[in-house]
Design a protein around this motif. Structure first.
Motif, PDB file in Angstrom:
ATOM      1  N   HIS A 160       0.767  -0.777  -0.243  1.00  0.00           N
ATOM      2  CA  HIS A 160      -0.062  -0.112  -0.085  1.00  0.00           C
ATOM      3  C   HIS A 160       0.598   1.310   0.275  1.00  0.00           C
ATOM      4  O   HIS A 160       1.770   1.267   0.375  1.00  0.00           O
ATOM      5  N   VAL A 161       0.508   2.524  -0.163  1.00  0.00           N
ATOM      6  CA  VAL A 161       1.256   3.984  -0.640  1.00  0.00           C
ATOM      7  C   VAL A 161       0.485   4.060   0.292  1.00  0.00           C
ATOM      8  O   VAL A 161      -0.888   5.021   0.486  1.00  0.00           O
ATOM      9  N   GLY A 162       1.006   5.159   1.080  1.00  0.00           N
ATOM     10  CA  GLY A 162       0.261   5.929   2.268  1.00  0.00           C
ATOM     11  C   GLY A 162      -0.429   5.028   3.086  1.00  0.00           C
ATOM     12  O   GLY A 162      -0.551   3.862   3.430  1.00  0.00           O
ATOM     13  N   LYS A 163      -0.983   5.980   4.594  1.00  0.00           N
ATOM     14  CA  LYS A 163      -1.845   5.179   5.884  1.00  0.00           C
ATOM     15  C   LYS A 163      -2.634   5.695   5.743  1.00  0.00           C
ATOM     16  O   LYS A 163      -2.725   7.250   5.614  1.00  0.00           O
ATOM     17  N   LEU A 164      -4.105   5.590   6.371  1.00  0.00           N
ATOM     18  CA  LEU A 164      -5.350   5.642   7.268  1.00  0.00           C
ATOM     19  C   LEU A 164      -5.895   5.331   7.966  1.00  0.00           C
ATOM     20  O   LEU A 164      -5.815   4.091   8.374  1.00  0.00           O
ATOM     21  N   ASN A 165      -6.310   6.086   8.974  1.00  0.00           N
ATOM     22  CA  ASN A 165      -6.488   5.282  10.231  1.00  0.00           C
ATOM     23  C   ASN A 165      -7.625   5.020  10.305  1.00  0.00           C
ATOM     24  O   ASN A 165      -8.547   5.134   8.911  1.00  0.00           O
ATOM     25  N   MET A 180       7.788   1.014  -7.127  1.00  0.00           N
ATOM     26  CA  MET A 180       7.034   2.200  -7.505  1.00  0.00           C
ATOM     27  C   MET A 180       6.457   2.332  -5.636  1.00  0.00           C
ATOM     28  O   MET A 180       6.432   3.659  -5.747  1.00  0.00           O
ATOM     29  N   ALA A 181       5.952   0.774  -5.407  1.00  0.00           N
ATOM     30  CA  ALA A 181       5.279   1.394  -3.696  1.00  0.00           C
ATOM     31  C   ALA A 181       6.322   2.231  -2.850  1.00  0.00           C
ATOM     32  O   ALA A 181       6.182   3.098  -2.104  1.00  0.00           O
ATOM     33  N   ASN A 182       7.478   1.813  -2.629  1.00  0.00           N
ATOM     34  CA  ASN A 182       9.120   2.233  -1.879  1.00  0.00           C
ATOM     35  C   ASN A 182       8.758   3.639  -2.209  1.00  0.00           C
ATOM     36  O   ASN A 182       8.981   4.633  -1.537  1.00  0.00           O
ATOM     37  N   LYS A 183       8.672   3.803  -3.719  1.00  0.00           N
ATOM     38  CA  LYS A 183       9.376   5.133  -4.187  1.00  0.00           C
ATOM     39  C   LYS A 183       8.108   5.933  -3.970  1.00  0.00           C
ATOM     40  O   LYS A 183       8.412   7.183  -3.208  1.00  0.00           O
ATOM     41  N   LEU A 184       6.808   5.675  -4.106  1.00  0.00           N
ATOM     42  CA  LEU A 184       5.482   6.463  -3.127  1.00  0.00           C
ATOM     43  C   LEU A 184       5.082   6.699  -2.171  1.00  0.00           C
ATOM     44  O   LEU A 184       4.647   8.167  -1.579  1.00  0.00           O
ATOM     45  N   LEU A 191       4.355  13.750  -3.505  1.00  0.00           N
ATOM     46  CA  LEU A 191       3.124  13.311  -3.901  1.00  0.00           C
ATOM     47  C   LEU A 191       2.273  14.430  -4.197  1.00  0.00           C
ATOM     48  O   LEU A 191       1.838  14.285  -2.736  1.00  0.00           O
ATOM     49  N   LYS A 192       1.037  15.115  -5.024  1.00  0.00           N
ATOM     50  CA  LYS A 192       0.160  16.139  -4.917  1.00  0.00           C
ATOM     51  C   LYS A 192      -1.543  15.340  -3.843  1.00  0.00           C
ATOM     52  O   LYS A 192      -1.990  14.010  -4.809  1.00  0.00           O
ATOM     53  N   ARG A 193      -1.580  15.148  -2.967  1.00  0.00           N
ATOM     54  CA  ARG A 193      -2.961  15.004  -2.204  1.00  0.00           C
ATOM     55  C   ARG A 193      -3.775  15.999  -2.305  1.00  0.00           C
ATOM     56  O   ARG A 193      -3.173  16.830  -1.483  1.00  0.00           O
ATOM     57  N   LEU A 194      -5.341  15.849  -2.638  1.00  0.00           N
ATOM     58  CA  LEU A 194      -6.218  16.652  -2.163  1.00  0.00           C
ATOM     59  C   LEU A 194      -7.199  16.109  -1.223  1.00  0.00           C
ATOM     60  O   LEU A 194      -8.145  15.402  -1.336  1.00  0.00           O
TER      61      LEU A 194
END
Length: 297
Positions: A160-165, A180-184, A191-194
Motif C-alpha cells: 500500500h501507498v500511504g496510511k489511513l487510520n 513503485m510502492a517504496n518510491k511513492l 506526491l500531490k494529494r487533495l
C-alpha cells in the motif's frame, strides 16, 4: 626484376596480394578477417568460431538472479530477498539455495516458505477506503484492515501507498510493484494529494489565511498548495491540497491552530480521483495512470 631510381627494387606484381587482405570470392571461402593469431579467417571458419563461443558460454550468465526473481514475484525487495536466501527459506527444484548469485533457469521450480512462486506483470490498484478499516503494519493483527478490502484483487501480495487510520476515508494506491510502492512512500517525494476535511468547529478566515501563507510546525516551515472552504459547504468543511508525503500532516496543520479534525477524506492523489469509484471499492489503474506515477520524481 626492374630496378627503380637509386637501385631500389620496383613495385611487386600488382596481381600479388597479402594473404591477410585477400578477398576471395566464393561464399564459404571468402576471407572476412583474421583470427586472434593474425591468420586469415574465412566466412565458414568465422561462423563456426561464433557457434563454439556461444555454446561454451557458462549457464551462470543466463537466467535471472534469484533475488530479482523473488522480488518480481511481489514478495519483498531484492535486499530482503537476500536475507531470506541466506536463511535457507528459498528452494529451487526442491533443494535449498543460499548462494546469492544463483541464477534461475526457465525450467526451474522455485518455492518461498513452501509456496511456489513465479514472476508476473506488476499490478496497480486504486481503493476508495471506507471508515472502520486500518492500515496495519507488517506483522500487526487487526480485525478489519485495508488488506481485507483488497483480498480478491490479486493473487499476489499488494503493497500500500500511504496510511489511513480507522476513521480516515478516501483514496489509497496498492501495487505488487514494491519498487513503485517504496518510491511513492518516500517522504521526500512531492506526491500531490487533495483532502476534504471536516473540523469540529468553523475555521476562522484569519486562520485559513495563516495556513495559506505558511506555518511553522515543530521547527519546520509547512506550505500548502491550496486551501479553501468547500463550495456550498459549511465553514468547518475545508479543501486542502498538499505535496507533503506525511500521513499526519493535515491533522498537525489544524491542531497547531487549536482545531480538531472530525473526518478526513483523500479525494485525489496525483490526478487520480474517486470518480465512479464507490466507497469500499477498488479498480485497476490504466496504463497512462501508471505512466504518470512512474514519471514522478
Amino acid at each position: 626484376m626492374n630496378k627503380g631510381k637509386g637501385g631500389r627494387k620496383g613495385p611487386a606484381n600488382s596481381n600479388s596480394k597479402s594473404k591477410s587482405t585477400r578477398n576471395t570470392r566464393g561464399g564459404k571461402n571468402q576471407i572476412i578477417g583474421t583470427s586472434r593469431t593474425g591468420k586469415p579467417v574465412t566466412k565458414k571458419q568465422y561462423i563456426k568460431r561464433k557457434k563454439n563461443e556461444s555454446s561454451s558460454t557458462s549457464d551462470d550468465t543466463k537466467g535471472i538472479r534469484l533475488n530479482k526473481y523473488i522480488a518480481n514475484s511481489g514478495i519483498c525487495s531484492r535486499r530482503e530477498a537476500d536475507v531470506f536466501i541466506a536463511a535457507g527459506s528459498v528452494f529451487v527444484n526442491d533443494k535449498p539455495v543460499t548462494e546469492m548469485g544463483y541464477r534461475v533457469q526457465p525450467d526451474d521450480h522455485v518455492k518461498f516458505d513452501g509456496q511456489s512462486i513465479t514472476p508476473r506483470r506488476n499490478e496497480y490498484y486504486l481503493l476508495n477506503k471506507p471508515k472502520g478499516f486500518i492500515t496495519a503494519n507488517k506483522g500487526d493483527k487487526a480485525s478489519k484492515t485495508v488488506d481485507d478490502l483488497m483480498r480478491n484483487a490479486s493473487g499476489y501480495h499488494l503493497h500500500h501507498v500511504g496510511k489511513l487510520n480507522r476513521t480516515g476515508l478516501g483514496l489509497m494506491i496498492f501495487t505488487t510493484d514494491i519498487k513503485m510502492a517504496n518510491k511513492l512512500n518516500n517522504p521526500n517525494l512531492k506526491l500531490k494529494r487533495l483532502y476534504q476535511v471536516t473540523l469540529e468547529r468553523s475555521l476562522k478566515h484569519a486562520d485559513l489565511l495563516k495556513i495559506r501563507e505558511g506555518l511553522i510546525i515543530d521547527g519546520q516551515e509547512i506550505h500548502v498548495n491550496d486551501i479553501n472552504y468547500i463550495e456550498n459547504g459549511r465553514s468547518n468543511e475545508i479543501g486542502i491540497e498538499l505535496s507533503i508525503n506525511k500521513e499526519s500532516i493535515v491533522k498537525e496543520i489544524f491542531e497547531s491552530l487549536d482545531y480538531s479534525v472530525s473526518s478526513m477524506d483523500v479525494v485525489m492523489i496525483h490526478g487520480l480521483t474517486k470518480k465512479d469509484l464507490p466507497r469500499g471499492h477498488y479498480r485497476k489503474l490504466t496504463q497512462q495512470e501508471v505512466i504518470n506515477l512512474q514519471m514522478l520524481s
